[in-house]
Design a protein around this motif. Sequence first.
Motif, PDB file in Angstrom:
ATOM      1  N   LEU A  14       1.976  42.269  17.904  1.00 19.35           N
ATOM      2  CA  LEU A  14       1.159  42.596  16.729  1.00 19.35           C
ATOM      3  C   LEU A  14       1.430  41.666  15.542  1.00 19.35           C
ATOM      4  O   LEU A  14       0.501  41.280  14.827  1.00 19.35           O
ATOM      5  N   ASP A  15       2.693  41.324  15.317  1.00 14.83           N
ATOM      6  CA  ASP A  15       3.021  40.580  14.102  1.00 14.83           C
ATOM      7  C   ASP A  15       2.329  39.220  14.024  1.00 14.83           C
ATOM      8  O   ASP A  15       1.796  38.847  12.983  1.00 14.83           O
ATOM      9  N   ARG A  21      -4.310  36.451  11.251  1.00 19.04           N
ATOM     10  CA  ARG A  21      -5.520  36.973  10.612  1.00 19.04           C
ATOM     11  C   ARG A  21      -5.448  36.834   9.078  1.00 19.04           C
ATOM     12  O   ARG A  21      -6.437  36.478   8.421  1.00 19.04           O
ATOM     13  N   LEU A  22      -4.260  37.086   8.505  1.00 21.79           N
ATOM     14  CA  LEU A  22      -4.115  36.969   7.043  1.00 21.79           C
ATOM     15  C   LEU A  22      -4.475  35.555   6.568  1.00 21.79           C
ATOM     16  O   LEU A  22      -5.059  35.379   5.503  1.00 21.79           O
ATOM     17  N   ILE A  23      -4.095  34.580   7.375  1.00 16.90           N
ATOM     18  CA  ILE A  23      -4.357  33.190   6.975  1.00 16.90           C
ATOM     19  C   ILE A  23      -5.800  32.796   7.280  1.00 16.90           C
ATOM     20  O   ILE A  23      -6.453  32.126   6.485  1.00 16.90           O
ATOM     21  N   GLN A  67      -9.030  38.244  20.142  1.00 16.72           N
ATOM     22  CA  GLN A  67      -9.280  39.114  18.985  1.00 16.72           C
ATOM     23  C   GLN A  67      -9.521  38.291  17.727  1.00 16.72           C
ATOM     24  O   GLN A  67     -10.335  38.633  16.879  1.00 16.72           O
ATOM     25  N   LEU A  68      -8.749  37.212  17.621  1.00 16.94           N
ATOM     26  CA  LEU A  68      -8.849  36.383  16.415  1.00 16.94           C
ATOM     27  C   LEU A  68     -10.009  35.384  16.503  1.00 16.94           C
ATOM     28  O   LEU A  68     -10.404  34.817  15.478  1.00 16.94           O
ATOM     29  N   ALA A 191      -0.426  49.885   9.572  1.00 16.98           N
ATOM     30  CA  ALA A 191      -1.460  50.142   8.562  1.00 16.98           C
ATOM     31  C   ALA A 191      -2.370  48.912   8.414  1.00 16.98           C
ATOM     32  O   ALA A 191      -3.596  49.032   8.312  1.00 16.98           O
ATOM     33  N   LEU A 192      -1.746  47.730   8.441  1.00 15.29           N
ATOM     34  CA  LEU A 192      -2.552  46.503   8.292  1.00 15.29           C
ATOM     35  C   LEU A 192      -3.456  46.304   9.517  1.00 15.29           C
ATOM     36  O   LEU A 192      -4.615  45.898   9.385  1.00 15.29           O
ATOM     37  N   ALA A 193      -2.923  46.647  10.686  1.00  8.80           N
ATOM     38  CA  ALA A 193      -3.738  46.537  11.913  1.00  8.80           C
ATOM     39  C   ALA A 193      -4.960  47.448  11.799  1.00  8.80           C
ATOM     40  O   ALA A 193      -6.079  47.065  12.157  1.00  8.80           O
ATOM     41  N   GLU A 194      -4.717  48.627  11.267  1.00 18.36           N
ATOM     42  CA  GLU A 194      -5.806  49.594  11.077  1.00 18.36           C
ATOM     43  C   GLU A 194      -6.848  49.013  10.114  1.00 18.36           C
ATOM     44  O   GLU A 194      -8.047  49.064  10.369  1.00 18.36           O
ATOM     45  N   GLU A 195      -6.330  48.434   9.034  1.00 20.30           N
ATOM     46  CA  GLU A 195      -7.227  47.849   8.027  1.00 20.30           C
ATOM     47  C   GLU A 195      -8.094  46.737   8.644  1.00 20.30           C
ATOM     48  O   GLU A 195      -9.277  46.625   8.351  1.00 20.30           O
ATOM     49  N   PHE A 196      -7.474  45.943   9.522  1.00 25.18           N
ATOM     50  CA  PHE A 196      -8.212  44.850  10.160  1.00 25.18           C
ATOM     51  C   PHE A 196      -9.056  45.324  11.347  1.00 25.18           C
ATOM     52  O   PHE A 196      -9.800  44.557  11.936  1.00 25.18           O
TER      53      PHE A 196
END
Length: 347
Positions: A14-15, A21-23, A67-68, A191-196
Amino acid sequence: MQPRKAVALISGGLDSLLAARLIQQQGIHVEGINYYTGFCVEGHTHAIRNRDRRRVKRNNALWVAEQLGIKLHIVDIVDEYKDVVINPRHGYGANLNPCLDCKIFMVGKARQWIDENGFDFIITGEVIGQRPKSQRKRFMPVIADESGAEDRLLRPLCAKNLAPTLPERAGWVDRELLKDFSGRSRKPQMALAEEFGFRDYAQPAGGCCFLTNQTYSVKLKDLWDNRGRRDYELDDIMLLKVGRHIRPSRSYKLIIAREEGETNFLSGYRHMFPSISTVSHPGPLTLIEGEPLDEKQLELACAITARFSKGRDAESVELCYNDRQRERSIHVKPLAAEQIRQDWIVG
Ligand code: SF4
């Protein structure tokens, strides 16, 4: 202006998915690299063992890339990686996991890769304070320095807890949009995975590679001790992932399939090792690794194999010994459970 380009180290977890994804979200062109060391957990034992048959069989790094929506470069580093495992400058973790050296090596490879491919920086999914030891805060600069990546190494999930890197200082990425995760809790990542909107991501039990596994490390050490040298081939480290390993003597070891899936897998190695299979009763396939056995040792190897067959309570079990040139039939009384000495069991 061409967008800046980053390469993300993609483990399949996940990390690294979130970090990339953030980048990506900041308009950076991201591609992924997955390094194949031979010690990877996923997609191997799960594909072999019947009991894991219900697990999703997929290459998690490819799944993450999908996914990305990014290109993934899978790079085989089996040979080069040996030196990391055999001679780690920073030592091992709790088992034979050379995590700090491993990170330095992989980031160093990525540094070479970005130079050769015209990319600007490297992303990893590291989070300060998470296992393994390489993710402690004081080791973060060690990885950046010793890999040669220096401030072209950006860890988006914990960037705000670290000094700004080149991509942040140069304004290629907005530091404010990066994260300050730390510690072992997985909640911020979830939580971030959920957000994405990422679901169904890999939750590897026991880490990303077999070197963190205690039983596996004991088997690897046993291999080195009994060969009298610290070295391995890809087949060695594959076989350590499979079967019961029983060493009745320093000179040989039995690798006994624990179930049908493993028997099928070990069958692929029958051209390399003498083997024993059961004839009169359903049972496992056993590979014999080491020096040729004398008759007494062969009888013991057969009796041990019979112990793990359906004929374990029978007076006599027929087995077939194949020394790779010819086959012969052998009848033995299965060994009783208490006759299998604890010090024979490796791992
Ligand atoms: S767990 Fe394995 S792959 Fe991950 S950093 Fe440690 S040695 Fe490397």
